[in-house]
Every structure is written in C-alpha cells, then in structure tokens.
Design a protein around this motif. Structure first.
Motif: not given
Length: 367
Positions: A25-26, A28, A35, A37, A69, A99, A116-117
């Motif tokens: 999730k974190h 990027a 990327v 959010e 990000l 994201q 979308r990521k």
C-alpha cells in the motif's frame, strides 16, 4: 501442543501477510512512473450519449485532487480530470483513497490518469489464499503452495525459451511432464498409486493429441481466424496445439489421482479383490466424478467467455452466431479436454492394474 504451535504459526503468518499488504500500500517509491493518491473528488453528470443498443448512457466527470507519492515532486497536490460512462467500459470511476498511475510525456507529468494501482489488492488475495491453505490443510497446504511456485517458475522458463526461438510444442511437451511429475509426487508422495496417476495422465494427454491430429487429418485444419492472437503469431496452429496440451492437464491429473487413490484404498481394505470386482469398482468411481469434472471444465471455459458473449450480444450478435463465428476454437478445446477427462477413467483403471496389482493378469482365466 500441536494445536498451540499451529495457532502461533498462523498468527505469525497473519502478521507477515498484513505487513506485506501495508508495504504494498505504501510502496510508491519503488515505481519509476509517477503515483498519486486521490485526496478529494467531486463527481457530476455532464450529459449522456447513445449506447450501441440505442439506449441513453449517462456520462460523468470527476474533478480530482491528488497528492504525488513519489519522485522529486512527492507531496505536491495536483488537479486531475476523469470522465467515464455509466457502463465504465472504456474508463473507470475513481474514489477517495485510490492510488493511481499518471501519464508522462518526455519525463513531464501530464495531469491524466493512466490506471489504478492494484498491487496491494493482489498481495492481500495472495496472503489470504496462503493463510487459508496453511490453516485448513497444514502440511498439505505447504506442499500445494510449493507446487504452485514451482509450476509458475516452469511456466516462466518455458515462455523465456519460446522468446529465444525454441519450438513451442517441444516446450509444452516438457512442461506437461514436469507439471504432472512435480505436482503429483509432491502432493501424494512416492507411491505406486502416484506413478500410476502420472503414467495415466501422460497417456491421456498423448491420446487426446493423437485424436485431435487424426480428426484434423481426416477433416482438414480448423479455422483459426477467430483466435485472439491471430496476426501477432505466425503459427496459430502450433499455439492452439500447445493450449490443448496444457488447458485440461489439471482436470486430467485430478481424475487420474482420484481414480488411482480410490482403487489403491480398495486394495488395502480387500487384498483378495478379483480383477472383475476391481474393474467394476473403478467404473463406479468414474461414474461419480466424471459428470462433476466435466461441469468444472465447462464452468472454467464458460466463465472466461462471459465478456465475449456480453460485448457481442450487446452489439446485436446472437448467441449462436457468437458460438459459431467467434469462439469456435474455444469450443473445440473444451470438447477435446472433455474427451480427455472421459478417457482418463479407463486409462487410470488400467494403469492401476499395472502398477498396483500386476498379479491380476494371472487371474484373467478365473474371471
């Protein structure tokens, strides 16, 4: 004590899976492309257009604020626009917290969303699958995961060999052998029933290829004009044959190991079982699993064709026209693999006779 260790292991793995999810999730900073959010979003209807079925489709526009990000501009707030239709066929609706990847041109960030990521979703699903396998299946779950990893690596190696000019049929022949041997030996151990299942699986795969080639020789080559890879592959016929080799392998292995395991258990319970009783028992086991396995194959093939049916039928093409002109190769492949499942029953029974009870041949006169 055993259950205590199992609980502790499950808790540790749960923590690891949750940690992997938050890492995805974190992550990027791991990407070279920008990327962002989404922090704020406003959606409004801006009109409508006529769909392919001459019905009105609402069009929406989203005004988006997003925070970068990664990259040198990380933390910067940018404005984005997104348009989508009610059906979301060509573009999708975004939500706060999503994201997204951004479009770049000559190294400059364009205020346009590329997609979308989703790696965090993939990590979550993989983690959930691993946890369920380990919690409910224990050691067998570990072996199942191991076989999936090995088979994935073999797939990757096979694709790389094809990209380096190797023959796709030769590659798939080797892959079939590796898949059958690795999967069945790891999951069922080194036993006579396992070797019987491996031999039966390979024999059935060989038989369906021979059957397909015989039909093609008699009736002529099938029409490959409907396959998706036509135009990008010079030899669609060889690719289709490769698909035949691999598409029904799992179902055939399943039938083979169920048959051989069931017959092996019968012999353990009743070593004096006659050849006739043995064959009748194999036939009964085959009756129980054949219909289910054929329907599993139908659902697998059918579900992959749902978009094809819906898109074409939405454009006024009848179901029978779709079957005849757009998915004929898929129908051929389903029928060929169905024949393979049916053949797996008698072949597995015969393989069980050879591997589990060779002395049956001495009883033929008594039967």
């Amino acid at each position: 004590m055993k259950y205590k260790w199992k609980t502790v292991l499950f808790c540790v793995l749960s923590v690891l899976c949750i940690s992997a999810f938050f890492a995805a999730k974190h992550n990027a900073a791991w990407y070279n492309e920008p990327v962002a959010e989404i922090t704020q979003i406003q959606t409004r209807q801006i009109g409508s257009k006529q769909s392919t079925r001459e019905t009105p489709e609402e069009i929406y526009e989203q005004s988006i604020q997003a925070r970068l990000l990664n990259g040198e501009a990380a933390g910067k707030i940018i404005e984005l626009k997104n348009r989508y239709g009610y059906t979301q066929m060509k573009s999708e609706k975004y939500h706060r917290g999503d994201q997204v990847f951004l479009v770049t041109s000559d190294g400059e960030i364009q205020h346009e969303i590329r997609g979308r990521k989703r790696d965090d979703q993939i990590v979550f699903l993989i983690g959930a699958a691993v946890l369920f396998l380990l919690f409910f299946m224990g050691k067998q779950g570990v072996l199942t995961i191991l076989t999936m990893v090995i088979n994935s690596v073999v797939f990757a190696i096979g694709f790389q060999c094809f990209m380096h000019g190797k023959d796709i049929i030769g590659i798939c022949n080797k892959m079939v052998v590796v898949f059958a041997v690795v999967t069945l030996l790891l999951l069922n151990g080194v036993h006579k029933k396992t070797w019987a299942a491996i031999a039966s699986t390979l024999c059935v795969v060989g038989l369906i290829i021979v059957a397909f080639e015989s039909v093609v020789h008699i009736t002529g080559e099938i029409d490959y004009s409907t396959v998706e890879y036509l135009g990008s592959i010079e030899t669609p016929d060889t690719v289709f044959r490769a698909e035949i080799l691999l598409s029904g392998l799992g179902a055939i292995m399943d039938v083979a190991i169920v048959m051989t395991s069931g017959l092996d258990e019968l012999l353990r319970k009743n070593p004096s079982l006659s050849l006739r009783e043995f064959l009748n028992s194999g036939r009964e086991i085959g009756y129980d699993i054949m219909g289910t396995m054929l329907n599993v194959l139908l659902f697998v093939f059918g579900s992959s064709l749902i978009p094809t049916f819906l898109v074409r039928m939405n454009n006024g093409v009848s179901m029978f026209t779709v079957i005849e002109q757009h998915i004929s190769c898929e129908v051929y492949r389903f029928l060929i693999e169905s024949i393979g499942i049916v053949l797996a029953i008698p072949v597995s029974v015969f393989g069980s006779v050879l591997f589990l009870r060779v002395q049956f041949f001495g009883r033929l006169k008594k039967c």
